[in-house]
Design an enzyme around this catalytic site. Structure first.
Site, PDB file in Angstrom:
ATOM      1  N   LYS A  77     -48.326 -39.733 -47.972  1.00 38.37           N
ATOM      2  CA  LYS A  77     -49.319 -39.036 -48.883  1.00 38.37           C
ATOM      3  C   LYS A  77     -50.798 -39.802 -48.465  1.00 38.37           C
ATOM      4  CE  LYS A  77     -50.386 -39.396 -53.877  1.00 38.37           C
ATOM      5  NZ  LYS A  77     -49.954 -40.083 -55.036  1.00 38.37           N
ATOM      6  N   SER A 152     -49.249 -36.849 -58.951  1.00 35.44           N
ATOM      7  CA  SER A 152     -50.259 -36.468 -58.048  1.00 35.44           C
ATOM      8  C   SER A 152     -49.708 -36.335 -56.591  1.00 35.44           C
ATOM      9  CB  SER A 152     -51.301 -37.859 -57.851  1.00 35.44           C
ATOM     10  OG  SER A 152     -50.615 -39.012 -57.577  1.00 35.44           O
ATOM     11  N   SER A 176     -46.146 -40.203 -60.500  1.00 36.14           N
ATOM     12  CA  SER A 176     -46.697 -39.368 -59.581  1.00 36.14           C
ATOM     13  C   SER A 176     -45.728 -39.212 -58.494  1.00 36.14           C
ATOM     14  CB  SER A 176     -47.916 -39.972 -58.818  1.00 36.14           C
ATOM     15  OG  SER A 176     -48.932 -39.551 -59.760  1.00 36.14           O
TER      16      SER A 176
HETATM   17  N1  GLN Z   1     -50.153 -38.298 -64.483  1.00 32.96           N
HETATM   18  C1  GLN Z   1     -50.341 -39.612 -63.981  1.00 32.96           C
HETATM   19  C2  GLN Z   1     -51.880 -39.726 -64.183  1.00 32.96           C
HETATM   20  O1  GLN Z   1     -52.549 -38.999 -63.912  1.00 32.96           O
HETATM   21  C3  GLN Z   1     -49.679 -40.210 -62.884  1.00 32.96           C
HETATM   22  C4  GLN Z   1     -50.591 -40.815 -62.094  1.00 32.96           C
HETATM   23  C5  GLN Z   1     -49.758 -41.323 -60.750  1.00 32.96           C
HETATM   24  O2  GLN Z   1     -48.844 -41.962 -60.943  1.00 32.96           O
HETATM   25  N2  GLN Z   1     -50.355 -41.590 -59.500  1.00 32.96           N
HETATM   26  O3  GLN Z   1     -52.238 -40.903 -64.334  1.00 32.96           O
END
Ligand code: GLN
Length: 483
Positions: A77, A152, A176
């Site tokens: 990532k 994400s 995420s």
């Molecule tokens: N959906 C969560 C957020 O927007 C997940 C974020 C993550 O795990 N990086 O904060």
């Protein structure tokens, strides 16, 4: 044509001279090219990956023993530092920033001769659930191009889903890794807080962040986890001992596990009925097969998302204050008249709308007069949740949960209703608030043709049980899942 099944099977193919690392890297480069429309990658390290493959092929020819990840093709990532390579967190503010060092977890993979094929698209600074908040544009779900891949870590999930690499790394601060795995029909593991080094992972919310793993084969995921789980003096929040005995996963066919689930989770107003029904049917089957499956009251459920967003935005507002355009990152061309204007121009142009929203929210909850009402209160809820989890894991091996109230949704939703998207984090953020490990297992298919997974949580530091249960469920309860 090369088809990847598992790391041991691939190594066997190399030994039997059925394929070479060079052929395999060429295969993946081809697949990446054929699938550019998915927009999963930010950058592909073509020359370098081929070079490494050639070196490995020569090493084998020379009779050198192969290392654990010899020629294993991995994508990362765009929040994981890799020395000399661009890392931008899918943000304009880091446009053209190159890593000065390699993240410890990634270094462990490279030391075992993994081939890093490229870095993957994601939501800006890992904030989001659909990969639509990216400076590089959206990523398409390979299963249905009109739907989001989740976020994400959407690019990393699609890279593994669409066969553009063997395994990939994401990061999980609030789901995420597990939620995009759920949306894409693959395995997504978030280790315990402290299991993997965060050194070299661009921070969103430091007391929540963990690197996670995507794959299609649970033993491969376990192998990567074990290789990366080594103490690191550069991350003081890490466990002091390396994880051992995770790989290969012991297949305890006869073992009877103690599972529990929360009626408040399955009966929640937001959940798609088919998702709750199918998971409940699985729970009943587990019970019928001699496992314990109990209902446990969890009345804190509606406090989870608010406390997650108060605490993570507070941490983000502090973590992201370093991006000011002074030493590195985006600098506005507008001529400033004073220092404050200089910062403001750089940050206004550099950050996207969701990141700005969270920085403002985080600054607000930390401000004098509101600190006790929001930040302190959310910290208290976090402690209550940690205590609740401890009581649960004193009596149970694992908690069963959905990952998301719905399957992969269509593009545009998060722009129209960001609050609704925050609320959909209800099932994943608990693990990050309490530091426990969680996994999404691709066990189900919805009548809308999209996959969805089962989320399993175990006690903090007990990845051994988590992987054992995962293998057990994937081997015995996958029939339903045609993916
Ligand atoms: N959906 C969560 C957020 O927007 C997940 C974020 C993550 O795990 N990086 O904060």
């Amino acid at each position: 044509m090369f088809s990847f099944q598992s790391i041991p099977a691939y190594h066997q193919q190399l030994k039997n001279k059925i394929t070479t690392c060079t052929d395999v890297v060429e295969h993946y480069l081809n697949e990446i090219n054929k699938n550019v429309h998915l927009n999963a990658f930010v950058e592909v390290y073509q020359t370098e990956a081929l070079q490494k493959a050639k070196e490995l092929d020569e090493k084998r020819k020379a009779g050198e023993p192969i290392k654990l990840l010899h020629g294993v093709v991995i994508a990362i990532k765009d929040v994981i530092c890799y020395k000399g390579h661009r890392v931008t967190a899918a943000s304009r503010i880091l446009n053209n920033f190159h890593s000065l060092y390699t993240a410890t977890a990634l270094q462990h993979l490279i030391d075992e001769d993994a081939i890093i094929i490229g870095n993957c698209n994601c939501d800006e600074f890992a904030m989001g659930s659909s990969n639509e908040n990216s400076a590089y544009g959206k990523v398409l779900n390979a299963k249905d191009n009109t739907r989001v891949p989740g976020g994400s870590s959407g690019g990393s999930a699609v890279a593994a889903q669409a066969g553009l690499c063997m395994l990939s790394l994401g990061s999980d601060t609030g789901g995420s890794v597990r939620q995009p795995a759920d949306f894409c029909g693959i395995i997504g593991l978030k280790p315990s807080y402290g299991q993997l080094s965060r050194y070299g992972l661009l921070a969103y919310a430091s007391s929540f962040d963990q690197i996670g793993i995507f794959g299609k084969n649970i033993d491969d995921v376990a192998l990567l986890l074990e290789i990366m789980s080594k103490p690191d003096e550069k991350d003081s929040t890490m466990f002091a001992k390396p994880a051992t005995g995770l790989y290969p996963i012991k297949n305890q066919k006869e073992k009877k596990y103690r599972f529990c689930y929360f009626p408040q989770a399955f009966g929640h107003a937001s959940i798609d009925k088919e998702i709750s029904e199918k998971i409940k049917t699985l729970a009943n089957n587990l019970k019928a097969n001699g496992h314990t499956v109990d209902e446990i009251d969890f009345d804190l459920i509606d406090l989870i998302v608010p406390s997650y967003y108060v605490l993570t935005t507070a941490e983000a507002s502090s973590n992201l204050s370093r991006y000011d355009g002074v030493r590195y990152g985006h600098q506005s061309e507008i001529q400033p008249t004073n220092l404050e204007e200089f910062y403001r121009n750089n940050r206004t142009e550099g950050f996207g709308i969701e990141v700005k929203r969270r920085i403002m929210l985080g600054t607000f909850v930390l401000s004098t007069g509101y600190y006790d009402a929001y930040y302190s209160k959310a910290q208290k809820i976090r402690t209550m949740l940690v205590n609740k989890m401890e009581t649960i894991f004193a009596n149970y091996d694992a908690i069963l949960l959905p990952n998301s109230p719905e399957t992969a949704f269509e593009f545009g939703k998060s722009v129209k209703d960001p609050i609704a998207v925050y609320l959909a984090d209800i099932y994943t953020v608990l693990a990050n608030l309490t530091g426990v490990p969680g996994i999404s297992l691709p066990l189900f298919s919805h009548s809308n043709n999209m996959p969805f997974g089962l989320q399993v949580l175990t006690k903090r530091g007990n990845e051994l049980t988590l992987l054992g249960i995962s293998k057990h469920l994937l081997e015995n309860y996958s029939k339903e899942n045609p993916n």
